[in-house]
Design a protein around this motif. Structure first.
Motif, PDB file in Angstrom:
ATOM      1  N   ASP A   1     -14.924  -2.472  14.098  1.00 35.83           N
ATOM      2  CA  ASP A   1     -13.381  -1.602  13.771  1.00 35.83           C
ATOM      3  C   ASP A   1     -12.735  -1.795  13.599  1.00 35.83           C
ATOM      4  O   ASP A   1     -11.565  -3.075  13.297  1.00 35.83           O
ATOM      5  N   ILE A   2     -11.930  -1.346  11.705  1.00 38.02           N
ATOM      6  CA  ILE A   2     -11.373  -1.202  11.197  1.00 38.02           C
ATOM      7  C   ILE A   2      -9.493  -0.820  11.571  1.00 38.02           C
ATOM      8  O   ILE A   2      -8.609  -1.730  11.094  1.00 38.02           O
ATOM      9  N   TYR A   3      -9.604  -0.306  12.595  1.00 31.43           N
ATOM     10  CA  TYR A   3      -8.213  -0.669  13.451  1.00 31.43           C
ATOM     11  C   TYR A   3      -8.052  -0.887  14.590  1.00 31.43           C
ATOM     12  O   TYR A   3      -6.987  -0.932  15.597  1.00 31.43           O
ATOM     13  N   SER A   4      -8.917  -1.717  14.430  1.00 31.79           N
ATOM     14  CA  SER A   4      -8.522  -2.726  16.375  1.00 31.79           C
ATOM     15  C   SER A   4      -7.414  -3.290  15.842  1.00 31.79           C
ATOM     16  O   SER A   4      -7.466  -3.807  14.625  1.00 31.79           O
ATOM     17  N   PRO A   5      -7.151  -4.179  16.332  1.00 25.69           N
ATOM     18  CA  PRO A   5      -5.220  -4.703  16.295  1.00 25.69           C
ATOM     19  C   PRO A   5      -5.851  -6.250  15.830  1.00 25.69           C
ATOM     20  O   PRO A   5      -4.969  -6.657  15.288  1.00 25.69           O
ATOM     21  N   GLU A   6      -6.954  -6.582  16.361  1.00 26.46           N
ATOM     22  CA  GLU A   6      -7.593  -8.292  15.502  1.00 26.46           C
ATOM     23  C   GLU A   6      -8.171  -7.727  14.421  1.00 26.46           C
ATOM     24  O   GLU A   6      -8.311  -8.802  13.348  1.00 26.46           O
ATOM     25  N   MET A   7      -7.704  -6.687  13.416  1.00 29.39           N
ATOM     26  CA  MET A   7      -8.120  -6.614  11.830  1.00 29.39           C
ATOM     27  C   MET A   7      -6.946  -7.235  11.504  1.00 29.39           C
ATOM     28  O   MET A   7      -5.615  -6.303  11.518  1.00 29.39           O
ATOM     29  N   ASP A   8      -7.461  -8.033  10.395  1.00 31.77           N
ATOM     30  CA  ASP A   8      -6.146  -8.619   8.837  1.00 31.77           C
ATOM     31  C   ASP A   8      -6.159  -7.130   7.831  1.00 31.77           C
ATOM     32  O   ASP A   8      -7.244  -7.114   7.300  1.00 31.77           O
ATOM     33  N   VAL A   9      -5.113  -6.399   8.408  1.00 33.98           N
ATOM     34  CA  VAL A   9      -4.675  -5.221   7.037  1.00 33.98           C
ATOM     35  C   VAL A   9      -5.011  -5.803   5.450  1.00 33.98           C
ATOM     36  O   VAL A   9      -5.345  -5.113   4.497  1.00 33.98           O
ATOM     37  N   VAL A  10      -4.644  -7.049   4.882  1.00 30.13           N
ATOM     38  CA  VAL A  10      -4.745  -7.453   3.813  1.00 30.13           C
ATOM     39  C   VAL A  10      -5.884  -7.946   4.135  1.00 30.13           C
ATOM     40  O   VAL A  10      -6.500  -7.404   2.669  1.00 30.13           O
ATOM     41  N   GLN A  11      -6.544  -8.756   4.790  1.00 36.55           N
ATOM     42  CA  GLN A  11      -7.950  -9.160   4.413  1.00 36.55           C
ATOM     43  C   GLN A  11      -8.781  -7.514   3.980  1.00 36.55           C
ATOM     44  O   GLN A  11     -10.047  -7.141   3.368  1.00 36.55           O
ATOM     45  N   LEU A  12      -8.476  -7.028   4.867  1.00 38.22           N
ATOM     46  CA  LEU A  12      -9.185  -5.456   4.673  1.00 38.22           C
ATOM     47  C   LEU A  12      -9.100  -4.868   3.506  1.00 38.22           C
ATOM     48  O   LEU A  12     -10.532  -4.526   2.951  1.00 38.22           O
ATOM     49  N   ARG A  13      -7.696  -4.772   2.627  1.00 36.37           N
ATOM     50  CA  ARG A  13      -7.680  -4.305   1.299  1.00 36.37           C
ATOM     51  C   ARG A  13      -8.332  -4.814   0.900  1.00 36.37           C
ATOM     52  O   ARG A  13      -8.821  -4.393  -0.506  1.00 36.37           O
ATOM     53  N   ALA A  14      -8.588  -6.410   0.790  1.00 33.21           N
ATOM     54  CA  ALA A  14      -9.462  -6.800   0.044  1.00 33.21           C
ATOM     55  C   ALA A  14     -10.750  -6.439   0.317  1.00 33.21           C
ATOM     56  O   ALA A  14     -11.303  -6.439  -0.954  1.00 33.21           O
ATOM     57  N   ARG A  15     -10.630  -6.427   0.983  1.00 36.35           N
ATOM     58  CA  ARG A  15     -12.770  -5.554   1.229  1.00 36.35           C
ATOM     59  C   ARG A  15     -12.609  -4.277   0.731  1.00 36.35           C
ATOM     60  O   ARG A  15     -14.386  -4.406   0.259  1.00 36.35           O
ATOM     61  N   VAL A  16     -12.198  -3.623   1.174  1.00 39.92           N
ATOM     62  CA  VAL A  16     -12.350  -1.943   0.396  1.00 39.92           C
ATOM     63  C   VAL A  16     -10.729  -2.018  -0.271  1.00 39.92           C
ATOM     64  O   VAL A  16      -9.420  -1.308   0.136  1.00 39.92           O
ATOM     65  N   GLY A  17     -11.590  -1.480  -1.772  1.00 40.48           N
ATOM     66  CA  GLY A  17     -10.406  -1.735  -2.846  1.00 40.48           C
ATOM     67  C   GLY A  17     -10.354  -0.302  -2.685  1.00 40.48           C
ATOM     68  O   GLY A  17     -10.620   0.739  -2.446  1.00 40.48           O
ATOM     69  N   MET A  18      -8.874   0.003  -3.384  1.00 43.43           N
ATOM     70  CA  MET A  18      -8.695   0.890  -3.997  1.00 43.43           C
ATOM     71  C   MET A  18      -8.316   1.541  -5.645  1.00 43.43           C
ATOM     72  O   MET A  18      -7.283   0.649  -5.927  1.00 43.43           O
ATOM     73  N   VAL A  19      -8.873   2.864  -6.155  1.00 42.64           N
ATOM     74  CA  VAL A  19      -8.512   2.642  -7.375  1.00 42.64           C
ATOM     75  C   VAL A  19      -7.676   4.140  -7.319  1.00 42.64           C
ATOM     76  O   VAL A  19      -7.917   5.553  -6.522  1.00 42.64           O
ATOM     77  N   PHE A  20      -6.434   4.338  -7.510  1.00 44.01           N
ATOM     78  CA  PHE A  20      -5.421   5.615  -7.235  1.00 44.01           C
ATOM     79  C   PHE A  20      -5.679   6.930  -8.098  1.00 44.01           C
ATOM     80  O   PHE A  20      -6.508   6.595  -9.910  1.00 44.01           O
ATOM     81  N   GLN A  21      -5.233   8.320  -8.373  1.00 45.94           N
ATOM     82  CA  GLN A  21      -5.441   9.082  -9.322  1.00 45.94           C
ATOM     83  C   GLN A  21      -4.730   8.715 -10.794  1.00 45.94           C
ATOM     84  O   GLN A  21      -5.249   8.801 -11.367  1.00 45.94           O
ATOM     85  N   LYS A  22      -4.065   7.746 -10.485  1.00 49.60           N
ATOM     86  CA  LYS A  22      -2.829   7.394 -11.755  1.00 49.60           C
ATOM     87  C   LYS A  22      -2.448   5.902 -11.801  1.00 49.60           C
ATOM     88  O   LYS A  22      -2.416   5.758 -10.767  1.00 49.60           O
ATOM     89  N   PRO A  23      -2.739   5.742 -13.138  1.00 54.44           N
ATOM     90  CA  PRO A  23      -2.998   4.546 -12.767  1.00 54.44           C
ATOM     91  C   PRO A  23      -1.816   3.754 -13.129  1.00 54.44           C
ATOM     92  O   PRO A  23      -0.775   4.303 -13.188  1.00 54.44           O
ATOM     93  N   ASN A  24      -2.040   2.824 -12.149  1.00 57.87           N
ATOM     94  CA  ASN A  24      -0.777   1.970 -11.823  1.00 57.87           C
ATOM     95  C   ASN A  24      -0.933   0.350 -12.212  1.00 57.87           C
ATOM     96  O   ASN A  24      -0.981  -0.382 -11.219  1.00 57.87           O
ATOM     97  N   PRO A  25      -1.317   0.361 -13.606  1.00 54.51           N
ATOM     98  CA  PRO A  25      -0.956  -1.452 -13.679  1.00 54.51           C
ATOM     99  C   PRO A  25       0.402  -1.997 -13.341  1.00 54.51           C
ATOM    100  O   PRO A  25       0.997  -1.662 -13.547  1.00 54.51           O
TER     101      PRO A  25
END
Length: 269
Positions: free
Chosen positions: A89-113
């Motif tokens: 469960d990604i919304y579990s209190p035990e889930m490390d959000v920083v690690q989650l966002r490393a495992r589930v990456g995001m590429v946005f609409q506007k390039p943001n280097p």
């Protein structure tokens, strides 16, 4: 659409040869008192690119952002239901959000280097996550990521130049390389080509084809032709609900729902 129909659609994906990497069940999203997503259930597999389509304001980007908890950055946002990554469960209190966002990456609409060199843009994530044991190791990660993003041959002789000085299409591929560098399992793309010209768009689409199977990929697009070109599964959103989800070829040639057919044939949207 009734709850059981949504879950039947998700089960249809499970019955295929593409086991789910992420599963969402009965997800609602609220911004304050306003409900933006209503009872969405969907599976995201590893082998297929999944496209979210629908008119502006239909909730497709909002739902995408639930998959790596980007909505946490909005103080009024509240998410209910369940979303799992490999069964956790990604919304579990035990889930490390920083690690989650490393495992589930995001590429946005506007390039943001980042306002850093091309090299440092790619090295940033591996450095903060401790993925490289030394400079040679980091050099290898940077090169591999830029190669996978189809950018290495264009930038290998100018890695010290600023990432913000590149063309828009190159910047977007740099952002994809940056996401890849931390070895994610899922890549979310929120209208990644909407700010790009047709040539740059074609390169991003070709890249998506090349990345398919290495990562679970979800792309939000307002361009139905793009969805037909790059995805194997398509989800149609309307007014915060998931109207229909299935094989892209079926959605575009033989949709089950009238609202889907009306949108695809241009009657609204």
């Amino acid at each position: 659409m009734a709850d059981h129909s949504l879950n039947d659609m998700a089960a249809g994906q499970r019955a295929s040869n593409d086991p789910p990497k992420m599963e969402a069940r009965n997800v609602d999203v609220f911004y304050g008192a306003k409900q933006a997503i209503k009872n969405v259930s969907i599976d995201v597999g590893m082998e297929n690119v999944t496209a979210f389509i629908g008119p502006s304001g239909c909730g497709k980007s909002t739902f995408l952002r639930t998959l790596n908890r980007m909505n946490d950055t909005v103080s009024s946002a509240r998410v209910t239901g369940e979303i799992t990554l490999d069964g956790d469960d990604i919304y579990s209190p035990e889930m490390d959000v920083v690690q989650l966002r490393a495992r589930v990456g995001m590429v946005f609409q506007k390039p943001n280097p980042f306002p850093k060199s091309i090299y440092e843009n790619v090295a940033y994530g591996p450095r903060i996550h401790g993925l490289a044991s030394g400079k040679a190791d980091m050099d290898a990660i940077v090169e591999k990521s830029l190669r996978r993003a189809g950018l290495w041959d264009e930038v290998k002789d100018r890695l010290s130049e600023s990432g913000t000085a590149m063309s828009g299409g190159q910047q977007q591929r740099l952002c994809i390389a940056r996401a890849i560098a931390v070895e994610p399992e899922v890549i979310l793309m929120d209208e990644p080509c909407s700010a790009l010209d047709p040539i740059a768009t074609a390169k991003i689409e070709e890249l998506i084809h090349e990345l398919r199977g290495r990562y679970a990929i979800v792309i939000v697009t307002h361009n139905m032709q793009q969805a037909a070109r790059v995805s194997q599964r398509t989800a149609f959103f309307h007014l915060g609900t998931l109207v229909e989800y299935g094989d892209t070829s079926e959605i575009f040639t033989n949709p089950r729902e009238t609202r889907t057919k009306d949108y695809i044939t241009g009657r609204y949207g």
